[in-house]
Design a protein around this motif. Structure first.
Motif, PDB file in Angstrom:
ATOM      1  N   LYS A  65      12.960   6.307  -1.747  1.00  0.00           N
ATOM      2  CA  LYS A  65      13.060   5.120  -0.983  1.00  0.00           C
ATOM      3  C   LYS A  65      11.793   5.274  -0.054  1.00  0.00           C
ATOM      4  CE  LYS A  65      17.958   4.582  -0.811  1.00  0.00           C
ATOM      5  NZ  LYS A  65      19.209   4.433   0.102  1.00  0.00           N
ATOM      6  N   ILE A  66      11.652   6.159   0.706  1.00  0.00           N
ATOM      7  CA  ILE A  66      10.438   6.318   1.712  1.00  0.00           C
ATOM      8  C   ILE A  66       9.151   6.223   1.046  1.00  0.00           C
ATOM      9  CG2 ILE A  66       9.255   7.926   3.335  1.00  0.00           C
ATOM     10  CD1 ILE A  66      12.027   9.290   3.823  1.00  0.00           C
ATOM     11  N   GLU A  67       8.999   6.719  -0.363  1.00  0.00           N
ATOM     12  CA  GLU A  67       7.692   6.570  -1.074  1.00  0.00           C
ATOM     13  C   GLU A  67       7.351   5.050  -1.444  1.00  0.00           C
ATOM     14  OE1 GLU A  67       5.492   8.093  -4.957  1.00  0.00           O
ATOM     15  OE2 GLU A  67       6.946   9.217  -4.240  1.00  0.00           O
ATOM     16  N   ASP A  68       8.482   4.255  -1.705  1.00  0.00           N
ATOM     17  CA  ASP A  68       8.521   2.881  -2.297  1.00  0.00           C
ATOM     18  C   ASP A  68       8.078   2.181  -1.177  1.00  0.00           C
ATOM     19  OD1 ASP A  68       9.175   3.790  -4.790  1.00  0.00           O
ATOM     20  OD2 ASP A  68      11.372   3.032  -4.436  1.00  0.00           O
ATOM     21  N   LEU A  69       8.983   2.380   0.104  1.00  0.00           N
ATOM     22  CA  LEU A  69       8.504   1.483   1.419  1.00  0.00           C
ATOM     23  C   LEU A  69       6.996   1.934   1.837  1.00  0.00           C
ATOM     24  CD1 LEU A  69      12.011   2.102   3.403  1.00  0.00           C
ATOM     25  CD2 LEU A  69      10.970  -0.091   2.186  1.00  0.00           C
ATOM     26  N   TYR A  70       6.694   3.053   1.686  1.00  0.00           N
ATOM     27  CA  TYR A  70       5.043   3.307   1.968  1.00  0.00           C
ATOM     28  C   TYR A  70       4.264   2.590   1.125  1.00  0.00           C
ATOM     29  CZ  TYR A  70       0.771   5.787   2.282  1.00  0.00           C
ATOM     30  OH  TYR A  70      -0.593   5.990   2.431  1.00  0.00           O
ATOM     31  N   GLU A 105      15.818  -5.236   0.908  1.00  0.00           N
ATOM     32  CA  GLU A 105      15.575  -3.804   1.034  1.00  0.00           C
ATOM     33  C   GLU A 105      14.222  -3.732   2.033  1.00  0.00           C
ATOM     34  OE1 GLU A 105      16.271  -1.613  -3.162  1.00  0.00           O
ATOM     35  OE2 GLU A 105      14.588  -2.676  -3.050  1.00  0.00           O
ATOM     36  N   LEU A 106      13.372  -4.617   2.028  1.00  0.00           N
ATOM     37  CA  LEU A 106      12.242  -4.761   3.026  1.00  0.00           C
ATOM     38  C   LEU A 106      12.850  -4.888   4.414  1.00  0.00           C
ATOM     39  CD1 LEU A 106       9.281  -4.027   3.355  1.00  0.00           C
ATOM     40  CD2 LEU A 106       8.660  -6.354   2.830  1.00  0.00           C
TER      41      LEU A 106
END
Length: 116
Positions: A65-70, A105-106
């Motif tokens: 999730k953190i990687e996707d948000l980054y 999600e964003l």
């Protein structure tokens, strides 16, 4: 190596086990790890963490999730940098779709509020 002051890990002494004690009593510690992580020491230094598989899977999900948000933030920054040349811009929904992120999600991500 991190100094104790910089180390964000909080643990109780009951969660510490030496590597030799762990090897002699592995079954008991595998039962204990269902309740909480076990920190394995060697020469009085924490060397490893023993945790149950569900907790490990959850850590991997959170990391993803953190990687996707980054990546989404990076893409949005690039879009903002290129705002002066609209012919090269992509729609926000196209970028989010490419990274598999929904507007919901964003919106749930910590940080600034998303504008529509």
């Amino acid at each position: 190596m991190m100094h104790e002051i910089d180390d964000p890990v909080l643990l109780s002494p009951s969660q510490l086990v030496s590597s030799s004690k762990l090897s002699k009593n592995l079954g008991a510690y595998l039962n204990e790890v269902r309740k909480r992580p076990i920190f394995v020491t060697r020469e009085q230094e924490v060397e490893a963490v023993l945790l149950n598989l569900d907790d490990y899977r959850e850590l991997l999900r959170e990391e993803q999730k953190i990687e996707d948000l980054y990546l989404a933030v990076l893409a949005l920054r690039r879009l903002a940098e290129n705002a002066k040349t609209p012919e090269r811009l992509l729609e926000m929904d196209e970028v989010l779709e490419r990274f598999g992120i929904t507007r919901e999600e964003l919106a749930e991500a910590p940080g600034d509020e998303m504008e529509n």
